[in-house]
Design an enzyme around this catalytic site. Structure first.
Site, PDB file in Angstrom:
ATOM      1  N   PHE A  54       0.861  -1.181   0.000  1.00 16.15           N
ATOM      2  CA  PHE A  54       0.000   0.000   0.000  1.00 16.15           C
ATOM      3  C   PHE A  54       0.896   1.229   0.000  1.00 16.15           C
ATOM      4  CE2 PHE A  54      -2.322  -3.434   1.882  1.00 16.15           C
ATOM      5  CZ  PHE A  54      -3.647  -3.273   1.488  1.00 16.15           C
ATOM      6  N   GLU A  55       0.471   2.269  -0.705  1.00 10.43           N
ATOM      7  CA  GLU A  55       1.401   3.371  -0.917  1.00 10.43           C
ATOM      8  C   GLU A  55       1.720   4.176   0.339  1.00 10.43           C
ATOM      9  OE1 GLU A  55      -0.233   5.982  -3.887  1.00 10.43           O
ATOM     10  OE2 GLU A  55      -2.238   5.410  -3.293  1.00 10.43           O
ATOM     11  N   ASN A  56       0.931   4.011   1.380  1.00 10.36           N
ATOM     12  CA  ASN A  56       1.261   4.712   2.633  1.00 10.36           C
ATOM     13  C   ASN A  56       2.392   4.030   3.390  1.00 10.36           C
ATOM     14  OD1 ASN A  56      -0.125   2.462   3.470  1.00 10.36           O
ATOM     15  ND2 ASN A  56      -1.557   3.544   4.788  1.00 10.36           N
TER      16      ASN A  56
END
Lengths: 256, 304, 304, 256
Positions: A54-56
């Site tokens: 996930f990009e976070n």
């Protein structure tokens, strides 16, 4: 979008089609909503060794147990394999370690370019949320899968603003501009599943969902959409697939 | 040096009109809403806001007229989609025109990271061929001096202040963070100074017991304010869960400019501080956001 | 996928003649001596060794004739100064000539980091004007496309294999590390694959209980070998302290080539595996290196 | 080096002089041995708010309690403020956050350039350990302090190999080559304390240790060493300084 086709909703068919794009052992850049469900479905059925980024900065080998609105929600952190920075997961992407990334958008065009920045309708510009990580995923993943409702205004011949690169103006364009990721492999819509011509990089209708005619898809597309000679029909979700989907989306919030 | 002050003092001392402020660097979690509301209360103007996700905190500052420019990769309401104040500012110049410097998440991270590392730019392979790059002040195509490959150079972006909401820190600002980190570390290192709001102020010994958890060293920090639930309605792992309903309510209430102004009056301008804000949200509601299921980290020893 | 194998299998499968191998990336701690000894036992040749600190493990592989090239910022014996086998190889070509690619710690870190990020180089402001840069294959002066500043570009260095010794990991290679990290993370991400040796193999749930401690995700890892005290004589925080005496003894014993060969025979070629090596060192001596003073990390909850 | 001058050894005088170079609240890039003792001494006496960075990724606000051979020894990790990567602490250095860095070397020349790579004596090249982090500290710290035994072969007019930049060939050289850090401020030797001329960047003898004559220093220096008009004498370590030193180096391993 809520239309039933057989026993499954269109969104259920979309999620199941998205899940089938994930192969076992792959590293997947996961988004929210339908792609997250697709990840969960693939993990539960044919791809038990899938890893989701996930990009976070979250890395998971299993979907979260609670419902999520955002990827930063506590159930997505608890039980993750790793939590790190946005740059670190982007570096994995840029290093070529991500097999497939999921994307959506306000518009997708003939060459799979996506627009999530602004659209103009009736002379008025509407500002959209922008790239987020989409331009990065589109640039750097080994392949991408685009998931979108199939509407004519969302399928223009050319996007008003190219936020996230597909094949640009044709198949050789990515190499010319210096992109290393492979580009879009599939577009999964509310009406069918589309691929891209190996020579021209142009979108081609490969499957229609059960009960959908090719002309209906063409009518909802803003250019003269090519249809594959061997046009297929998207397989209906199996009972097993639907059962798993209901487990992850019990109230049909995303697939109802 | 003891850096503990009230959030009011922290903003009064460190945030001035015209500054570039990074917030929301954890993406959808640990957004420093309490600090942002205090910026609104103190009436700061002409700010440039920096965050990969320009969520409803940015929307609130924009609607309140504090903001001249947003540097972000995504703008909206992470719960409900549209950020109406942002839209009104960009599309109609209400309450004032808003400039937007568009990024992808990665280019924004790289801009902060370049500043954090003290280099004027960092090269990447992202966004080549995207319209994002056209005429962009901070993005430029370059050629690799070793391979001749086409690369995207991202110029450094150095905020004056980065505001972070963290789980716990000591009085010097040495902070333990956990959960997803977004671009918080880069933003803290890039900034001229850092304001921390924390759930818990802890003894030095707690921090020193686990130095690998200290992701923000105190020498970066200018002020520490103890603000429990200071990220509400966004979550802070282990301390407060996400208030999903809040995002939906905000979405409904701020569709119109009048609705927004009523909202702002009720929860920000009409509250003296974060405690009063939380009281308006409702003690019960906040209590229900507290984690019910503990998930303790496995023990670790630094034994010698 | 279960990646647990013996260290013998891990080396046999993943380390081939002529490869570029990064080790000792934690600088003076967590040096994977057990893995390095196994490389010697299996008689690998023409290796390029990469590590900011080329400590006595590298010296041993060099003296054993496994190494064609060292890419490092510092070479020696971190306890006692001189690494004699290294000196003999560089100065006299014994047992074979050795090429050295000199770096500073930062340029080596940047070379690995560039590879880890998938970019062909990274810019820095270090070592400008140093003789290190002259004729260097991986360092080149460039001009910033935004500011015109002079910068040092460091080209990517991608090891075939990075070997790390870590505190604990699960059967997939998801690893918890703590203590100073050196360039271990960059080296792992840069490499074609990673071999982990660990003090403890733990259940998945231990790893998942603290995802911020997982600094090496399993998808980077090709093999996991459980090798307690696998870093001896270097320390692994919380598991084994530094064997200072060993470094001094090595220094004395390896002054001459003959002395080195006797040392190598006694502790590496003449031992079947790491357990036998530890037995020769002496159980008592290893036991005395175990931490006596526990230093537990303060609790953390990921509660939801 | 073990010579006594008054009640203190030369090394004790060197450590005390090094400690005095650290101001309160500064961020210091610490090395092992004498600089580490200097850090400990400064922290205990006049600089209680000093922060020490170690290139392996350790950040401390107090010296370790146990004896250290390397910066990676467990007592240097336990009780640290933060443990991170080498790149992270180098980034702080490159960002200009490090006030002072300590350096040593096999050779230092007239312009404060250091060599730790190789020397040639009697026609034979001897390979030395190399830069480690020294070239980085020399390039990037706001100022550096060099600590070295004062021997003629260690003080040549020009280093055989420039590992870590001082003022190169003169005061304007750093700017010309693009270096941002401030360069060497002091050289603390077994014989005295030297500074650098503001105009020329050349080393200048500023203080001699008690009992050392300026000519003795010049005789141990490989060029015509300038002597400051107001030449001083290094203050003797105070009883308090010596007491603290004995606490950190009880057996005199480093300062005996």
């Amino acid at each position: 979008m809520g239309d039933e086709t057989g026993g499954a909703t269109r969104r259920q068919i979309m999620v199941v089609a998205a899940a089938r794009e994930i192969r076992d052992g792959e590293i997947v850049f996961v988004g929210m909503r339908l792609p997250l469900l697709g990840f969960a479905l693939a993990r539960a059925l044919h791809a038990p060794r899938v890893i989701g980024l996930f990009e976070n900065g979250v890395i998971r080998d299993a979907p979260p147990t609670g419902p999520l609105v955002t990827m930063g929600d506590p159930p997505n952190i608890a039980g993750a394999l790793a939590c790190t920075t946005l740059s670190d997961v982007m570096a994995y992407l840029q290093r070529g370690r991500v097999d497939v990334g999921f994307l959506g958008g306000a518009q997708v065009d003939r060459f799979g370019n996506l627009n999530t920045t602004w659209v103009e309708e009736a002379g008025r510009r509407t500002r959209l949320p922008g790239s987020g990580g989409a331009a990065d995923i589109a640039s750097l993943a080994r392949r991408t899968v685009i998931v979108m409702p199939h509407e004519r205004r969302r399928f223009p011949e050319r996007v008003a603003y190219l936020t996230s690169p597909g094949y640009g103006t044709g198949r050789r364009w990515r190499e010319e501009v210096g992109l290393i990721g492979g580009g879009p492999a599939r577009v999964i819509t509310s009406l069918g599943v589309l691929g891209f011509d190996r020579e021209s990089g142009e979108m081609v209708l490969e499957q229609v969902h059960p009960g959908v005619a090719p002309d209906e898809v063409r009518a909802h597309t803003g250019w003269d959409l090519r249809v594959a000679p061997a046009l297929g029909t998207t397989p209906e979700p199996t009972a097993e697939e639907l059962a798993v989907l209901r487990r992850f989306d019990p109230e049909g919030a995303w697939t109802g | 040096m003891d850096k503990v002050v009230t959030i009011e003092e922290a903003i009064a001392r460190h945030v001035r009109d015209g500054m570039t402020i990074a917030m929301g660097t954890g993406l959808e979690s640990c957004i420093p809403f309490a600090a942002g509301h205090e910026i609104v209360r103190q009436g700061r103007r002409d700010l440039t806001l920096v965050g990969p996700v320009s969520d409803i905190l940015f929307d609130q500052l924009i609607g309140a007229g504090c903001v001249a420019r947003v540097i972000a990769a995504w703008v909206g309401n992470v719960g409900a989609g549209i950020a109406y104040s942002f839209r009104r500012a960009v599309e109609d110049g209400v309450p004032r025109p808003l400039a937007v410097e568009d990024h992808s998440n990665f280019t924004l991270a790289l801009a902060l990271e370049a500043a954090a590392r003290g280099v004027p730019y960092l090269p990447s392979r992202t966004a080549l061929g995207s319209d994002l790059v056209r005429g962009h002040p901070r993005l430029r195509e370059v050629t690799c001096p070793f391979t001749g490959a086409r690369l995207l150079a991202v110029a450094a972006l150095r905020p004056d202040v980065t505001v972070l909401h963290v789980q716990r820190c000591d009085r010097e600002g040495n902070a333990h963070l956990w959960g997803n980190l977004g671009v918080s570390l880069e933003a803290a290192r890039a900034a001229g100074t850092v304001i921390l709001t924390c759930e818990e102020l802890v003894d030095d010994d707690v921090i020193r017991s686990d130095p690998n958890r200290t992701l923000i060293p105190g020498f970066l920090v200018g002020a520490v304010a103890v603000v429990p639930a200071g990220s509400h309605p966004s979550p802070t792992q282990g301390y407060v869960n996400r208030d999903d309903r809040f995002y939906d309510e905000y979405h409904e209430e701020t569709r119109s400019r009048d609705g927004f102004l009523r909202w702002l009056d009720r929860l920000v301008l009409g509250t003296r501080d974060h405690q009063e804000y939380l009281a308006r949200i409702g003690e019960d509601r906040i209590r229900r956001l507290r984690p019910r299921e503990p998930r303790p980290a496995a023990p670790v020893s630094y034994g010698v």
